[in-house]
Design an enzyme around this catalytic site. Structure first.
Site, PDB file in Angstrom:
ATOM      1  N   HIS A  15      -3.093  14.736   4.354  1.00  0.00           N
ATOM      2  CA  HIS A  15      -1.735  15.175   4.048  1.00  0.00           C
ATOM      3  C   HIS A  15      -1.629  16.694   4.184  1.00  0.00           C
ATOM      4  O   HIS A  15      -0.619  17.217   4.670  1.00  0.00           O
ATOM      5  CB  HIS A  15      -1.347  14.782   2.619  1.00  0.00           C
ATOM      6  CG  HIS A  15      -1.342  13.309   2.362  1.00  0.00           C
ATOM      7  ND1 HIS A  15      -2.329  12.694   1.620  1.00  0.00           N
ATOM      8  CD2 HIS A  15      -0.481  12.338   2.737  1.00  0.00           C
ATOM      9  CE1 HIS A  15      -2.067  11.398   1.538  1.00  0.00           C
ATOM     10  NE2 HIS A  15      -0.960  11.148   2.218  1.00  0.00           N
ATOM     11  N   GLN A  26       8.247  -1.179   0.089  1.00  0.00           N
ATOM     12  CA  GLN A  26       7.340  -1.404   1.211  1.00  0.00           C
ATOM     13  C   GLN A  26       6.065  -2.119   0.787  1.00  0.00           C
ATOM     14  O   GLN A  26       5.170  -2.349   1.598  1.00  0.00           O
ATOM     15  CB  GLN A  26       7.007  -0.096   1.927  1.00  0.00           C
ATOM     16  CG  GLN A  26       6.108   0.868   1.166  1.00  0.00           C
ATOM     17  CD  GLN A  26       5.954   2.189   1.880  1.00  0.00           C
ATOM     18  OE1 GLN A  26       6.911   2.947   2.041  1.00  0.00           O
ATOM     19  NE2 GLN A  26       4.736   2.485   2.330  1.00  0.00           N
ATOM     20  N   GLN A  50       3.170   2.864  12.238  1.00  0.00           N
ATOM     21  CA  GLN A  50       4.258   3.503  11.503  1.00  0.00           C
ATOM     22  C   GLN A  50       4.850   4.647  12.316  1.00  0.00           C
ATOM     23  O   GLN A  50       6.081   4.795  12.399  1.00  0.00           O
ATOM     24  CB  GLN A  50       3.751   4.027  10.157  1.00  0.00           C
ATOM     25  CG  GLN A  50       4.778   4.861   9.405  1.00  0.00           C
ATOM     26  CD  GLN A  50       4.246   5.347   8.075  1.00  0.00           C
ATOM     27  OE1 GLN A  50       4.305   4.627   7.075  1.00  0.00           O
ATOM     28  NE2 GLN A  50       3.719   6.567   8.039  1.00  0.00           N
ATOM     29  N   LYS A  69      -9.664   9.783   6.182  1.00  0.00           N
ATOM     30  CA  LYS A  69      -9.197  10.081   4.838  1.00  0.00           C
ATOM     31  C   LYS A  69      -8.005   9.197   4.493  1.00  0.00           C
ATOM     32  O   LYS A  69      -7.112   8.992   5.300  1.00  0.00           O
ATOM     33  CB  LYS A  69      -8.820  11.558   4.723  1.00  0.00           C
ATOM     34  CG  LYS A  69     -10.034  12.481   4.729  1.00  0.00           C
ATOM     35  CD  LYS A  69      -9.641  13.919   4.532  1.00  0.00           C
ATOM     36  CE  LYS A  69     -10.852  14.833   4.509  1.00  0.00           C
ATOM     37  NZ  LYS A  69     -11.665  14.677   3.291  1.00  0.00           N
TER      38      LYS A  69
END
Length: 282
Positions: free
Chosen positions: A37, A61, A153, A184
């Site tokens: 991130h 989701q 996605q 990760k």
């Protein structure tokens, strides 16, 4: 850096930034942030004047048997990571802030969502597309950043934005891995010490497939079997899927003649992990 929890607060801040002529980057997350991130936030910081990071565990989701309640949360830890990597604002709404009591409007992309994780997690991408659309409407970013680890996605969001003429540029960022190759993931925290070691079989199996491709293998079934055999050598690994698809359409391929995506999902113990790589033909 500010942390806000309501849509009106975000809109007020964004409105002021826009009046000042500042560009805005958005990094949508479900929190429990890691260096992957961080790489998205860093990329957004380099290419925008301001960076908004959403931290929201999106309930729509998740399937009925998935880990919504157990999903790790640590806003204090997340705030430090966002600040360290150059974020300016965290938006951390409650479910009731994002979804009114009689909420009944959803965004859905067909075709691209039929295979891979979409086939295994019915309704998942409807939830993803809906919340991302809401975030785009709330934040009105110039650019939005998504990791390539969630390859399906990323493809789905790009198509949604193109099809619906959403005025935001979607930026994909490379997979960030541990020094031993494990991708990760926020879900890595679920792994025991033994499971953490076993999880390396994901990246090892993909490395074998890449080596075979480099040596001229062009049969997707042979590659798929190679990956499955490698994964099956690890007792704690249970294969959910291994797919070799066209990198753009995400449709299965038989003979590899164009760029492909090799994607897999594997349970290590009770933890479902995903990994992938794209292979470009010269």
């Amino acid at each position: 850096m500010k942390v806000v929890s309501t849509i009106n607060q975000v809109r007020d801040i964004i409105s002021q930034w826009k009046k000042e002529g500042l560009s805005v980057g958005l990094v949508p997350t479900m929190g429990y942030l890691h260096e992957g991130h961080g790489s998205l936030i860093e990329a957004a910081h380099k290419n925008n004047d301001k960076v908004v990071v959403s931290v929201f565990v999106n309930p729509i989701q998740f399937g009925p048997t998935e880990d919504l309640d157990k999903y790790p949360r640590d806003l204090e830890r997340d705030s430090k990571i966002v600040e360290d990597f150059g974020g300016d604002l965290i938006f951390t709404p409650t479910p009731s802030e994002m979804y009114v009591e009689d909420f009944a409007s959803f965004v859905e992309v067909s075709s691209l969502t039929e295979g891979l994780c979409g086939a295994k997690r019915p309704g998942h991408f409807r939830g993803v597309c809906t919340v991302v659309t809401k975030l785009f409407n709330i934040v009105t970013p110039d650019k939005a950043y998504f990791g390539e680890k969630d390859a399906q996605q990323l493809a789905v969001i790009k198509k949604m934005v193109r099809d619906l003429n959403v005025p935001v540029e979607i930026v994909g960022c490379p997979i960030i891995r541990e020094s031993d190759g494990l991708a990760k993931s926020s879900r890595n925290v679920y792994l025991s010490t033994e499971e953490r070691a076993s999880a390396l079989i994901l990246s090892k199996s993909l490395a074998k497939a890449k080596e075979a491709l480099n040596n001229g293998e062009r049969s997707s079934e042979s590659l798929r079997q190679l990956i499955i055999d490698t994964l099956s050598s690890e007792p704690l690994a249970k294969v959910d899927y291994v797919e070799i698809v066209d990198s753009l359409s995400l449709k299965p391929v038989i003979n590899i003649e164009k760029d492909i995506l090799i994607a897999l999902a594997v349970y290590i113990g009770k933890t479902r992990l995903i990994d992938n790589f794209t292979y470009k033909l010269c």
